[in-house]
Design a protein around this motif. Structure first.
Motif, PDB file in Angstrom:
ATOM      1  N   UNK A  30       0.797  -1.221   0.000  1.00  0.00           N
ATOM      2  CA  UNK A  30       0.000   0.000   0.000  1.00  0.00           C
ATOM      3  C   UNK A  30       0.828   1.269   0.000  1.00  0.00           C
ATOM      4  N   UNK A  31       2.141   1.135  -0.103  1.00  0.00           N
ATOM      5  CA  UNK A  31       3.014   2.309  -0.143  1.00  0.00           C
ATOM      6  C   UNK A  31       3.101   2.842  -1.572  1.00  0.00           C
ATOM      7  N   UNK A  32       3.228   4.145  -1.679  1.00  0.00           N
ATOM      8  CA  UNK A  32       3.443   4.757  -2.984  1.00  0.00           C
ATOM      9  C   UNK A  32       4.939   4.833  -3.250  1.00  0.00           C
ATOM     10  N   UNK A  33       5.299   4.658  -4.475  1.00  0.00           N
ATOM     11  CA  UNK A  33       6.709   4.770  -4.846  1.00  0.00           C
ATOM     12  C   UNK A  33       6.789   5.387  -6.233  1.00  0.00           C
ATOM     13  N   UNK A  34       7.757   6.235  -6.430  1.00  0.00           N
ATOM     14  CA  UNK A  34       7.986   6.784  -7.770  1.00  0.00           C
ATOM     15  C   UNK A  34       8.520   5.669  -8.647  1.00  0.00           C
ATOM     16  N   UNK A  35       7.913   5.485  -9.772  1.00  0.00           N
ATOM     17  CA  UNK A  35       8.318   4.389 -10.651  1.00  0.00           C
ATOM     18  C   UNK A  35       9.233   4.937 -11.752  1.00  0.00           C
ATOM     19  N   UNK A  36      10.276   5.646 -11.320  1.00  0.00           N
ATOM     20  CA  UNK A  36      11.289   6.180 -12.213  1.00  0.00           C
ATOM     21  C   UNK A  36      12.610   5.501 -11.891  1.00  0.00           C
ATOM     22  N   UNK A  37      13.332   5.104 -12.905  1.00  0.00           N
ATOM     23  CA  UNK A  37      14.666   4.548 -12.725  1.00  0.00           C
ATOM     24  C   UNK A  37      15.623   5.262 -13.662  1.00  0.00           C
ATOM     25  N   UNK A  38      16.787   5.620 -13.150  1.00  0.00           N
ATOM     26  CA  UNK A  38      17.826   6.237 -13.958  1.00  0.00           C
ATOM     27  C   UNK A  38      18.866   5.178 -14.282  1.00  0.00           C
ATOM     28  N   UNK A  39      19.161   5.020 -15.556  1.00  0.00           N
ATOM     29  CA  UNK A  39      20.078   3.975 -15.998  1.00  0.00           C
ATOM     30  C   UNK A  39      21.193   4.583 -16.825  1.00  0.00           C
ATOM     31  N   UNK A  40      22.400   4.220 -16.476  1.00  0.00           N
ATOM     32  CA  UNK A  40      23.550   4.595 -17.291  1.00  0.00           C
ATOM     33  C   UNK A  40      24.192   3.295 -17.737  1.00  0.00           C
ATOM     34  N   UNK A  41      23.970   2.949 -18.994  1.00  0.00           N
ATOM     35  CA  UNK A  41      24.410   1.644 -19.486  1.00  0.00           C
ATOM     36  C   UNK A  41      24.748   1.735 -20.965  1.00  0.00           C
ATOM     37  N   UNK A  42      25.582   0.818 -21.441  1.00  0.00           N
ATOM     38  CA  UNK A  42      25.802   0.744 -22.882  1.00  0.00           C
ATOM     39  C   UNK A  42      24.469   0.468 -23.567  1.00  0.00           C
ATOM     40  N   UNK A  43      24.237   1.083 -24.693  1.00  0.00           N
ATOM     41  CA  UNK A  43      22.932   0.992 -25.317  1.00  0.00           C
ATOM     42  C   UNK A  43      23.075   0.549 -26.764  1.00  0.00           C
ATOM     43  N   UNK A  44      22.531  -0.608 -27.064  1.00  0.00           N
ATOM     44  CA  UNK A  44      22.411  -1.026 -28.449  1.00  0.00           C
ATOM     45  C   UNK A  44      20.916  -1.155 -28.741  1.00  0.00           C
TER      46      UNK A  44
END
Length: 92
Positions: A30-44
Motif C-alpha cells: 500500500x506504499x506509494x513509490x515513484x516508478x522512475x529509474x535512472x540507468x547509465x548503461x551501454x545501449x544497443x
C-alpha cells in the motif's frame, strides 16, 4: 553466479529487475513509490527495445544516458538530447 561474472549491460538489467520487484513489494503493502529509474548503461538496439518493453510491461519511466553522435533532426517524439548544455526535445 557472482555479479562480476555478468557484462555491464547484464548487470544493469538485473538491477532493473530487482528494482521492479522492490517497487512491486511496496505497492503490495500500500506504499506509494515513484516508478522512475535512472540507468547509465551501454545501449544497443536490442537493449533499447527491451527497456521500452519493460517500461510498458512494468509501468516504469526509465531515464537513460547514451553517449553518441545524434542528428538532432532525427529525434523522435519524447526523446531529448543535451548539446552544449542546452536541452533539445521534440514535443510529445
Amino acid at each position: 553466479r557472482p555479479m562480476s561474472g555478468y557484462s555491464e549491460t547484464q548487470r544493469n538489467i538485473l538491477s532493473i529487475l530487482m528494482q521492479i520487484h522492490l517497487l512491486d513489494e511496496k505497492k503490495k503493502k500500500g506504499d506509494d513509490a515513484l516508478r522512475f529509474l535512472f540507468i547509465e548503461a551501454p545501449m544497443d538496439s536490442a537493449t533499447k527495445n527491451m527497456l521500452i518493453d519493460y517500461q510498458k510491461k512494468y509501468d516504469l519511466q526509465l531515464l537513460c544516458t547514451m553517449t553518441c553522435d545524434v542528428d538532432l533532426d532525427t529525434l523522435k517524439e519524447g526523446e531529448i538530447a543535451i548539446e552544449n548544455g542546452y536541452l533539445i526535445s521534440k514535443k510529445v
